[in-house]
Design a protein around this motif. Structure first.
Motif, PDB file in Angstrom:
ATOM      1  N   CYS A 120       0.918  -1.258  -0.027  1.00  0.00           N
ATOM      2  CA  CYS A 120      -0.141  -0.097  -0.010  1.00  0.00           C
ATOM      3  C   CYS A 120       0.837   1.189  -0.019  1.00  0.00           C
ATOM      4  O   CYS A 120       0.590   2.359  -0.686  1.00  0.00           O
ATOM      5  CB  CYS A 120      -1.037   0.047   1.135  1.00  0.00           C
ATOM      6  N   ILE A 121       1.780   1.255   0.777  1.00  0.00           N
ATOM      7  CA  ILE A 121       2.630   2.335   0.932  1.00  0.00           C
ATOM      8  C   ILE A 121       3.542   2.764  -0.602  1.00  0.00           C
ATOM      9  O   ILE A 121       3.915   3.921  -0.690  1.00  0.00           O
ATOM     10  CB  ILE A 121       3.813   2.309   2.168  1.00  0.00           C
ATOM     11  N   SER A 122       3.798   1.489  -1.174  1.00  0.00           N
ATOM     12  CA  SER A 122       4.427   1.721  -2.724  1.00  0.00           C
ATOM     13  C   SER A 122       3.409   2.421  -3.316  1.00  0.00           C
ATOM     14  O   SER A 122       3.774   3.146  -4.569  1.00  0.00           O
ATOM     15  CB  SER A 122       4.609   0.426  -3.162  1.00  0.00           C
ATOM     16  N   TYR A 123       2.201   2.175  -3.326  1.00  0.00           N
ATOM     17  CA  TYR A 123       1.196   2.938  -4.206  1.00  0.00           C
ATOM     18  C   TYR A 123       0.860   4.221  -3.732  1.00  0.00           C
ATOM     19  O   TYR A 123       0.674   5.243  -4.709  1.00  0.00           O
ATOM     20  CB  TYR A 123      -0.013   2.041  -4.434  1.00  0.00           C
ATOM     21  N   VAL A 124       0.589   4.447  -2.452  1.00  0.00           N
ATOM     22  CA  VAL A 124      -0.109   5.794  -2.027  1.00  0.00           C
ATOM     23  C   VAL A 124       0.748   6.949  -2.472  1.00  0.00           C
ATOM     24  O   VAL A 124       0.144   7.944  -3.012  1.00  0.00           O
ATOM     25  CB  VAL A 124      -0.213   5.659  -0.530  1.00  0.00           C
ATOM     26  N   PHE A 125       1.984   7.144  -2.514  1.00  0.00           N
ATOM     27  CA  PHE A 125       2.739   8.198  -2.671  1.00  0.00           C
ATOM     28  C   PHE A 125       2.807   8.516  -4.268  1.00  0.00           C
ATOM     29  O   PHE A 125       2.639   9.677  -4.739  1.00  0.00           O
ATOM     30  CB  PHE A 125       4.213   8.345  -2.136  1.00  0.00           C
TER      31      PHE A 125
END
Length: 212
Positions: A120-125
Motif C-alpha cells: 500500500c505504501i508503495s502505491y500511495v505516494f
C-alpha cells in the motif's frame, strides 16, 4: 557522423536519463533528511520519475521536483505520518508476539499485514503525485490497487522496494557498498523501474475510463 552526436541518439538520451536520475536521487535524499518530509519527497520523486519513464516530454528535473514537493507537501506529509504510525505499530506488535509471547500463528498474520502495508505504501505516494484527489480517496485507492494488481505487479514493485532492506538484513557485510549506491542513485533507479510498472498499471484503468 551527425547522427552520432545528435541529442536524439539513443545513447545520448540514455546518458541524459542517467544524469537526470543522479540529480533526482540527490534531491530526494536531501529532502528526506528532516524525516517528516519523506512523504512529500517521495511524491516528488515519483512525479519526476513517472515522466522520465514515460519519455513523453523533456523535463527540468530540479524545477519539476520542487514544484511537486511544494504542491504535495501538506497531504503527502499527513499520509506519511499516518503510515509511519501504522508501521511502528506493526513492528511493535511483531516484537511482542515474537519475543515476549512466541505466538507463531499470530506472527504469520502480522507478517501478512506487514506485507500488505508495504504494498500500500508503495502505491500511495505515486497516486498522490499523479492524481489530484482527496486524502481519503488516495489512501483508499492505494489499498484497492495493491490488491487488484497483486499478481504480478504489486509483488514486483514491493520486491524492488524492499530488496535493499533485505540485503542489509541478511547480508550486513554488503552495507558499506549498498548504502553509498542507494545514496548516489539507488532510490531514483528503483523509482524509475517502478514507474515503468506503474505507467503500465494505470494505463489499464485509463483505458477502462475512456471506454465508459
Amino acid at each position: 557522423m551527425g547522427k552520432l552526436f545528435s541529442l536524439d541518439n539513443p545513447f545520448w538520451r540514455s546518458l541524459n536519463t542517467v544524469a537526470d536520475m543522479l540529480i533526482l536521487n540527490l534531491l530526494y535524499v536531501a529532502c528526506c533528511l528532516p524525516v517528516i518530509t519523506v512523504g512529500a519527497a517521495t511524491s516528488a520523486l515519483y512525479a519526476v520519475s513517472m515522466k522520465l519513464a514515460s519519455k513523453d516530454e523533456d523535463i527540468y528535473v530540479t524545477r519539476s521536483f520542487f514544484r511537486a514537493f511544494v504542491s504535495n507537501f501538506k497531504q503527502a506529509t499527513l499520509i506519511w505520518l499516518i503510515f509511519l504510525g501504522i508501521g511502528a505499530f506493526l513492528l511493535y506488535d511483531l516484537y511482542l508476539v515474537n519475543v515476549l509471547y512466541n505466538l507463531q500463528w499470530l506472527e504469520v498474520v502480522l507478517l501478512i499485514l506487514c506485507g500488505y502495508y508495504l504494498l500500500c505504501i508503495s502505491y500511495v505516494f505515486v497516486l498522490q503525485s499523479r492524481y489530484e484527489n482527496t486524502f481519503g480517496k488516495t489512501i483508499r485507492n492505494s489499498l484497492l490497487l495493491a490488491i487488484a494488481n497483486i499478481l504480478p505487479w504489486s509483488l514486483l514493485i514491493g520486491g524492488i522496494n524492499v530488496l535493499p532492506l533485505l540485503v542489509m538484513w541478511f547480508q550486513p557485510g554488503n552495507m558499506p557498498v549498498l548504502i553509498p549506491v542507494m545514496l548516489v542513485g539507488g532510490y531514483a533507479a528503483s523509482a524509475y523501474i517502478n514507474s515503468k510498472i506503474f505507467n503500465r498499471v494505470f494505463a489499464r484503468y485509463h483505458t477502462k475510463e475512456e471506454e465508459v
